[in-house]
Design a protein around this motif. Structure first.
Motif, short mmCIF file in Angstrom:
data_model
loop_
_atom_site.label_atom_id
_atom_site.label_comp_id
_atom_site.label_asym_id
_atom_site.label_seq_id
_atom_site.Cartn_x
_atom_site.Cartn_y
_atom_site.Cartn_z
N TYR A 38 -69.32 61.25 48.36
CA TYR A 38 -68.58 62.49 47.65
C TYR A 38 -69.35 63.64 47.95
CZ TYR A 38 -66.14 58.87 45.75
OH TYR A 38 -65.43 57.17 45.16
N TYR A 79 -67.93 68.18 47.72
CA TYR A 79 -67.08 68.89 47.84
C TYR A 79 -66.44 69.73 48.75
CZ TYR A 79 -69.22 70.07 43.88
OH TYR A 79 -70.17 70.19 42.33
N GLU A 94 -64.38 72.92 50.46
CA GLU A 94 -63.85 74.32 50.31
C GLU A 94 -63.31 74.75 51.40
OE1 GLU A 94 -66.25 77.22 48.11
OE2 GLU A 94 -67.36 74.85 47.13
N ALA A 114 -62.29 63.27 40.40
CA ALA A 114 -63.71 63.47 41.28
C ALA A 114 -64.87 62.65 41.08
CB ALA A 114 -64.38 64.94 40.63
N ALA A 130 -63.42 68.56 40.65
CA ALA A 130 -65.03 68.75 39.97
C ALA A 130 -64.36 69.11 38.63
CB ALA A 130 -66.02 69.11 40.60
N ASP A 157 -65.89 72.66 38.15
CA ASP A 157 -65.42 73.44 37.65
C ASP A 157 -64.73 74.20 38.78
OD1 ASP A 157 -65.97 72.48 40.78
OD2 ASP A 157 -67.81 73.82 40.61
N ARG A 174 -63.41 72.96 41.74
CA ARG A 174 -63.58 72.62 43.29
C ARG A 174 -62.84 70.90 44.07
NH1 ARG A 174 -69.11 74.23 45.07
NH2 ARG A 174 -69.58 73.43 43.69
N VAL A 182 -63.17 67.70 45.77
CA VAL A 182 -64.14 67.07 45.53
C VAL A 182 -62.97 65.36 46.90
CG1 VAL A 182 -65.97 64.54 44.98
CG2 VAL A 182 -65.61 67.43 43.59
N GLU A 207 -70.49 70.88 51.13
CA GLU A 207 -71.83 70.30 50.47
C GLU A 207 -71.70 68.94 49.67
OE1 GLU A 207 -72.94 74.76 49.32
OE2 GLU A 207 -71.92 73.75 47.53
N PHE A 220 -71.58 66.62 47.06
CA PHE A 220 -71.42 66.24 45.34
C PHE A 220 -71.78 65.27 44.30
CE2 PHE A 220 -68.81 64.08 41.95
CZ PHE A 220 -68.43 65.26 41.90
#
Length: 142
Positions: A3, A5, A7, A103, A111, A113, A115, A117, A137, A139
């Protein structure tokens, strides 16, 4: 399954016709108006707490049966800045990508936070369609 992130490109912001409850975090949006200030061409864009994808991506996500996501309509407009900087650019149709998965479990999730995923399978679909301006990035589940 791995998995990541994801963005996405921020191509604008929430427009005047957006209806949201900002007394909670993240805000709860019930009607989305996204105003583009510019567009670099990625098939997924964002303005917290919402995500948009092109209609083509929606069809691919539905066809592939990815979990953790549903779709809704969005009002899309362009700002004066957009008209000034990219006057000849015609945006493709966009839809609201509503993430409701977990996530690290579903193909789409948020996630702790807040974000986005996504699974490696989702990335494999999105990369050839265009996400070159997105940050990706690894996860790690907490």
């Amino acid at each position: 399954m791995k998995y990541f992130y994801l963005e996405p490109e921020v191509s604008g912001g929430l427009g005047d016709n957006t209806v949201m409850d900002s007394s909670v975090h993240p805000p709860i949006v019930t009607r989305l108006h996204y105003e583009f200030d510019g567009w670099l061409g990625d098939v997924i864009v964002t303005s917290f707490p919402c995500y948009l994808v092109t209609e083509d991506v929606k069809e691919k996500i539905l066809k592939d049966g990815f979990s953790g996501v549903r779709f809704d309509k969005v009002e899309v407009t362009t700002s004066e800045l957009f008209e000034e900087m990219q006057p000849d650019l015609e945006l493709p149709p966009f839809v609201w990508l509503k993430v409701d998965g977990e996530a690290g479990h579903d193909d789409f999730g948020l996630a702790e936070d807040h974000r986005l995923v996504v699974s490696e399978s989702v990335l494999d679909v999105l990369r050839p369609l265009g996400i070159s301006n997105a940050l990706v990035e690894p996860f790690q589940a907490p």
